[in-house]
Enzyme design. Structure first.
Site, short mmCIF file in Angstrom:
data_model
loop_
_atom_site.label_atom_id
_atom_site.label_comp_id
_atom_site.label_asym_id
_atom_site.label_seq_id
_atom_site.Cartn_x
_atom_site.Cartn_y
_atom_site.Cartn_z
N LYS A 1 0.85 -1.20 0.00
CA LYS A 1 0.00 0.00 0.00
C LYS A 1 0.88 1.24 0.00
O LYS A 1 2.05 1.23 0.39
CB LYS A 1 -0.94 0.02 1.20
CG LYS A 1 -0.27 0.06 2.58
CD LYS A 1 0.14 1.44 3.05
CE LYS A 1 0.82 1.41 4.42
NZ LYS A 1 1.54 2.67 4.74
N PRO B 1 9.38 -5.07 -0.25
CA PRO B 1 10.43 -4.72 0.73
C PRO B 1 9.80 -4.49 2.10
O PRO B 1 8.70 -3.92 2.20
CB PRO B 1 11.00 -3.41 0.16
CG PRO B 1 10.64 -3.41 -1.29
CD PRO B 1 9.33 -4.12 -1.38
N GLY C 1 7.57 1.02 5.05
CA GLY C 1 6.32 1.76 5.01
C GLY C 1 5.27 1.22 4.07
O GLY C 1 4.16 1.78 3.98
N LEU C 2 5.57 0.13 3.36
CA LEU C 2 4.65 -0.39 2.34
C LEU C 2 3.59 -1.35 2.89
O LEU C 2 2.71 -1.78 2.15
CB LEU C 2 5.45 -1.09 1.23
CG LEU C 2 6.27 -0.15 0.34
CD1 LEU C 2 7.30 -0.94 -0.48
CD2 LEU C 2 5.36 0.65 -0.59
N ASP D 1 -2.63 -1.43 10.59
CA ASP D 1 -2.85 -1.41 9.15
C ASP D 1 -3.58 -2.64 8.63
O ASP D 1 -4.01 -2.66 7.47
CB ASP D 1 -1.51 -1.29 8.40
CG ASP D 1 -0.88 0.08 8.51
OD1 ASP D 1 -1.55 1.01 9.01
OD2 ASP D 1 0.29 0.24 8.10
#
Length: 281
Positions: free
Chosen positions: A9, A88, A92-93, A130
């Site tokens: 995301k 990765p 933050g993804l 999240d």
């Protein structure tokens, strides 16, 4: 065997409204992209987990999600789970959160539990802030601690280039960055409210509407992040944004061909980058 793709995301908008009951309250617009981990599930007597990156096998959210679902439903068997890691991690993804949500969705199907989405979201919130978003995916308004998710119309096909700066992994990075926010960084949801009309009309978000509160603290906290942002700019990126708490950076690109060209220029500098597009829920 059941195969599931768990998307990464980005945050189109990310505000922190304040702190309540010990938790930061956010207002954010999340978007899944087609950079995905691959998970494979098979019925088994117990729960087992293997990852293409062995260092991630211990205390992985996938195992925690499977164990939580088994306990909550009193299911009497298990599953053999394999994770192919492509996203990765620690940048933050949201890959770990996506893997956890995909595990809940997959085992709900494999175990024929037929739990409603509301119950999966409730369980997801126990795993991380999240994780509830990834039960839905696509484009969504995310509020509270992350447990309040309101799906939005899918973003039109949009291309992104992601740059992952070669910075050392920092333990509890997001927690440390949250701790650096103070009242001067808190907003009132005005950036999300400004962006929602375009998104509800199915339009791409204009760069002027983008906002990420962590950009106010991340460049001081993360060594050399500004240097890699400059490299991104010099390679041809117009507007550059932080993904979540970083250090991953991204930019919008109008066409796939131009996105590939930008990514190639970055790779020639020895930098890790990806071309991705918006991924519907």
């Amino acid at each position: 065997m059941l195969t599931i793709y768990a998307p990464a995301k980005i945050n189109l908008v990310l505000e922190v409204l304040g702190k309540y009951d010990g938790y930061h309250q956010i207002s954010s617009i999340f978007q899944t992209i087609n950079l995905c981990d691959t998970l494979r599930f098979q019925l088994a007597e117990g729960i087992s987990f293997k990852c293409s990156e062995p260092s991630l096998e211990r205390n992985n959210l996938v195992t925690k999600a499977a164990t939580l679902l088994k306990k909550a439903t009193k299911y009497n068997k298990g599953g053999r789970i394999e994770l192919g890691k492509n996203i990765p991690w620690g940048v933050g993804l949201g890959g770990g959160s996506s893997d956890a949500a995909s595990t809940l969705l997959a085992l709900n199907k494999l175990w024929e539990l037929k739990l409603p989405v509301s119950e999966l979201v409730y369980l997801a919130a126990k795993l991380g802030s999240d994780v509830p978003f990834f039960i839905y995916g696509g484009t969504a308004l995310v509020e509270g601690k992350g447990e309040k998710v309101t799906p939005l119309p899918s973003l039109p096909l949009t291309w992104f280039v992601l740059l992952v700066p070669p910075l050392a992994k920092i333990q509890d990075k997001a927690k440390q960055l949250y701790s650096r926010l103070d009242a001067s960084h808190f907003t009132k949801g005005q950036f999300v409210q400004a962006a929602l009309p375009s998104l509800r009309q199915g339009k791409t978000l204009a760069p002027i509407l983008m906002f990420n509160v962590f950009e106010k603290v991340a460049f001081d906290f993360l060594p050399n992040l500004a240097k890699y942002k400059k490299s991104f700019e010099e390679a041809g990126a117009a507007s550059i944004y932080l993904v979540g708490s970083g250090p991953c950076l991204f930019t919008f690109v109008s066409e796939e061909g131009k996105a590939n060209e930008l990514c190639l220029r970055l790779r020639k500098q020895g930098l890790e980058c990806y071309v991705a597009s918006s991924f519907p829920g």
